[in-house]
Every structure is written in C-alpha cells, then in structure tokens.
Design a protein around this motif. Sequence first.
Motif, PDB file in Angstrom:
ATOM      1  N   ILE A 149       5.850  -9.332   4.325  1.00  0.00           N
ATOM      2  CA  ILE A 149       5.113  -9.447   3.069  1.00  0.00           C
ATOM      3  C   ILE A 149       3.643  -9.802   3.289  1.00  0.00           C
ATOM      4  O   ILE A 149       2.879  -9.887   2.331  1.00  0.00           O
ATOM      5  N   ASP A 150       3.234  -9.969   4.537  1.00  0.00           N
ATOM      6  CA  ASP A 150       1.905 -10.501   4.839  1.00  0.00           C
ATOM      7  C   ASP A 150       0.744  -9.649   4.347  1.00  0.00           C
ATOM      8  O   ASP A 150      -0.325 -10.175   4.059  1.00  0.00           O
ATOM      9  N   THR A 151       0.883  -8.352   4.217  1.00  0.00           N
ATOM     10  CA  THR A 151      -0.240  -7.506   3.810  1.00  0.00           C
ATOM     11  C   THR A 151      -0.312  -7.252   2.299  1.00  0.00           C
ATOM     12  O   THR A 151      -1.132  -6.454   1.858  1.00  0.00           O
ATOM     13  N   ILE A 152       0.491  -7.941   1.526  1.00  0.00           N
ATOM     14  CA  ILE A 152       0.391  -7.809   0.065  1.00  0.00           C
ATOM     15  C   ILE A 152      -0.906  -8.460  -0.421  1.00  0.00           C
ATOM     16  O   ILE A 152      -1.576  -7.958  -1.305  1.00  0.00           O
ATOM     17  N   GLY A 153      -1.254  -9.585   0.175  1.00  0.00           N
ATOM     18  CA  GLY A 153      -2.445 -10.327  -0.211  1.00  0.00           C
ATOM     19  C   GLY A 153      -2.602 -11.551   0.668  1.00  0.00           C
ATOM     20  O   GLY A 153      -2.028 -11.624   1.757  1.00  0.00           O
ATOM     21  N   ASP A 159      14.098 -14.030  -4.192  1.00  0.00           N
ATOM     22  CA  ASP A 159      14.932 -12.826  -4.237  1.00  0.00           C
ATOM     23  C   ASP A 159      14.468 -11.900  -5.372  1.00  0.00           C
ATOM     24  O   ASP A 159      14.426 -10.673  -5.195  1.00  0.00           O
ATOM     25  N   LEU A 160      14.099 -12.435  -6.516  1.00  0.00           N
ATOM     26  CA  LEU A 160      13.585 -11.607  -7.612  1.00  0.00           C
ATOM     27  C   LEU A 160      12.332 -10.849  -7.165  1.00  0.00           C
ATOM     28  O   LEU A 160      12.192  -9.654  -7.421  1.00  0.00           O
ATOM     29  N   PHE A 161      11.424 -11.553  -6.497  1.00  0.00           N
ATOM     30  CA  PHE A 161      10.200 -10.943  -5.970  1.00  0.00           C
ATOM     31  C   PHE A 161      10.526  -9.851  -4.957  1.00  0.00           C
ATOM     32  O   PHE A 161      10.009  -8.731  -5.041  1.00  0.00           O
ATOM     33  N   MET A 162      11.398 -10.140  -4.005  1.00  0.00           N
ATOM     34  CA  MET A 162      11.726  -9.181  -2.948  1.00  0.00           C
ATOM     35  C   MET A 162      12.446  -7.954  -3.504  1.00  0.00           C
ATOM     36  O   MET A 162      12.208  -6.841  -3.049  1.00  0.00           O
ATOM     37  N   ARG A 163      13.309  -8.152  -4.496  1.00  0.00           N
ATOM     38  CA  ARG A 163      13.989  -7.002  -5.099  1.00  0.00           C
ATOM     39  C   ARG A 163      12.997  -6.087  -5.814  1.00  0.00           C
ATOM     40  O   ARG A 163      13.146  -4.870  -5.776  1.00  0.00           O
ATOM     41  N   GLU A 164      11.992  -6.659  -6.439  1.00  0.00           N
ATOM     42  CA  GLU A 164      10.975  -5.830  -7.097  1.00  0.00           C
ATOM     43  C   GLU A 164      10.158  -5.061  -6.054  1.00  0.00           C
ATOM     44  O   GLU A 164       9.840  -3.896  -6.241  1.00  0.00           O
ATOM     45  N   ARG A 165       9.824  -5.711  -4.940  1.00  0.00           N
ATOM     46  CA  ARG A 165       9.070  -5.018  -3.889  1.00  0.00           C
ATOM     47  C   ARG A 165       9.931  -3.961  -3.196  1.00  0.00           C
ATOM     48  O   ARG A 165       9.433  -2.932  -2.755  1.00  0.00           O
ATOM     49  N   ASP A 166      11.228  -4.193  -3.084  1.00  0.00           N
ATOM     50  CA  ASP A 166      12.139  -3.265  -2.388  1.00  0.00           C
ATOM     51  C   ASP A 166      12.132  -1.856  -2.978  1.00  0.00           C
ATOM     52  O   ASP A 166      12.499  -0.902  -2.309  1.00  0.00           O
ATOM     53  N   LEU A 202      10.315   0.453   7.566  1.00  0.00           N
ATOM     54  CA  LEU A 202       9.585   1.558   8.182  1.00  0.00           C
ATOM     55  C   LEU A 202       8.196   1.778   7.593  1.00  0.00           C
ATOM     56  O   LEU A 202       7.338   2.364   8.244  1.00  0.00           O
ATOM     57  N   ASN A 203       7.947   1.343   6.376  1.00  0.00           N
ATOM     58  CA  ASN A 203       6.684   1.649   5.694  1.00  0.00           C
ATOM     59  C   ASN A 203       6.026   0.391   5.125  1.00  0.00           C
ATOM     60  O   ASN A 203       5.631   0.348   3.969  1.00  0.00           O
ATOM     61  N   LYS A 204       5.864  -0.623   5.921  1.00  0.00           N
ATOM     62  CA  LYS A 204       5.332  -1.912   5.472  1.00  0.00           C
ATOM     63  C   LYS A 204       4.016  -1.773   4.717  1.00  0.00           C
ATOM     64  O   LYS A 204       3.886  -2.245   3.588  1.00  0.00           O
ATOM     65  N   GLU A 205       3.014  -1.162   5.332  1.00  0.00           N
ATOM     66  CA  GLU A 205       1.691  -1.057   4.711  1.00  0.00           C
ATOM     67  C   GLU A 205       1.762  -0.291   3.391  1.00  0.00           C
ATOM     68  O   GLU A 205       1.183  -0.708   2.391  1.00  0.00           O
ATOM     69  N   GLU A 206       2.460   0.838   3.394  1.00  0.00           N
ATOM     70  CA  GLU A 206       2.573   1.655   2.194  1.00  0.00           C
ATOM     71  C   GLU A 206       3.319   0.914   1.087  1.00  0.00           C
ATOM     72  O   GLU A 206       2.886   0.902  -0.068  1.00  0.00           O
ATOM     73  N   ALA A 207       4.439   0.279   1.433  1.00  0.00           N
ATOM     74  CA  ALA A 207       5.241  -0.435   0.438  1.00  0.00           C
ATOM     75  C   ALA A 207       4.449  -1.590  -0.176  1.00  0.00           C
ATOM     76  O   ALA A 207       4.429  -1.760  -1.397  1.00  0.00           O
ATOM     77  N   ASN A 208       3.785  -2.378   0.667  1.00  0.00           N
ATOM     78  CA  ASN A 208       3.014  -3.512   0.162  1.00  0.00           C
ATOM     79  C   ASN A 208       1.829  -3.049  -0.684  1.00  0.00           C
ATOM     80  O   ASN A 208       1.514  -3.646  -1.706  1.00  0.00           O
ATOM     81  N   SER A 209       1.195  -1.968  -0.287  1.00  0.00           N
ATOM     82  CA  SER A 209       0.068  -1.429  -1.040  1.00  0.00           C
ATOM     83  C   SER A 209       0.516  -0.926  -2.409  1.00  0.00           C
ATOM     84  O   SER A 209      -0.126  -1.211  -3.431  1.00  0.00           O
TER      85      SER A 209
END
Length: 185
Positions: A27-31, A100-107, A129-136
């Motif tokens: 989750i580090d590259t979200i902000g 868990d609510l936060f992670m499910r929304e990001r998932d 597999l797509n950390k940067e894309e998913a967080n962005s």
Amino acid sequence: MIIYHGSIREFKHFTNESVVQHLENDIDTIGLWFTSEMDAAKPNAIGTETVIQKSETEFWEDGEPKVIQFDRPVSGFIYKVYFDDLNLKEYESHSEDAYDLFMRERDQYCDYFGSRPGKLTWKDQAILLNKEEANSKFRKKLMNQGYEGLLIRNTKQQSGVTDMYCIFEGDALHIVDVVPVETLE
C-alpha cells in the motif's frame, strides 16, 4: 491535527520522492502514510540501508580493494506533522475491521497471483502483480470523489492500535518537529 511519520531518512518537506516507505500489503505508493500515535510510527524509523564501499580486508589479484555491499542498521526519525482541513475518506466500522474495509475497496484494482484458483484477495497472501497501477487507480478514484487522503480508524499495528492516515499530496503537511529515534529509547 497532529500526526506522525517514521522514516530512516531525514528531509525538510514531504514529497513522494523524499519519502521512501515499505509497508505491508503493497500500500506504500498510494500516498504518504502517517499514524495518530508516535509509538506506532517508530517501527518505520528503524531499518537498514545498503552501503557500498571499498573493502579494507578483501583485495583483487592486482592489489585493488574489492567493492563490497552490506546492510547497515539505521535509526531514523519521527516526524511530528500538522495538517488542517483535509477531506479524508474515512474507514471505520464497529462490526468489521476498518483496515479490511479499506483493503477490500482497493482489491477491486488488484491482480494477484497465487496457487489457489479463483479470485484472490489481499488476505490470500498472494503476489500482487500490478502494485503501481492498482494503487494509482485506487488513489485516482478517491481523488475524483473529492478526497485528499484517507483515514483508517483503529488499525492494529506492531505497537498496538492506531489510526492510519494516507495523504495524497505533501503540500498540506507542515513538519512541526523531527525527533531522532535514538533519543526516544
């Protein structure tokens, strides 16, 4: 509001380039991540840095010293930070884990790889597999809704329970104090 950030690096302003974070679950590259408690930020201020230097004991056949690489323990800094009036998406629940609510929304934006068939989630401890894309994409979705960051209430950390803050841009953050970790022990 006062929040805390732990880092092994010293810097004057919060920017995505100055702050290097290594957080669980990619989750580090979200902000920029902060905690509501100083003790909760401390584990992020203790780590290692890679050092590359000429060896004093190992040499090549021609007598030149070998270049060696090793990890050196580092005690960094706790940043006491002030921010005012940010619109934060809040994750809080009395019946479920807010993290868990936060992670499910990001998932929704994550592609995981694992040995189990079917749709994998962060709880499956699969490889993202797509950390940067998913967080962005997750960050952009929240920004399009008018949010400048997020708040996860009552999150379990190594040092107890704390609120976790993720601020998307460092412009609204003001460093109030920088405390070397070694002075806290």
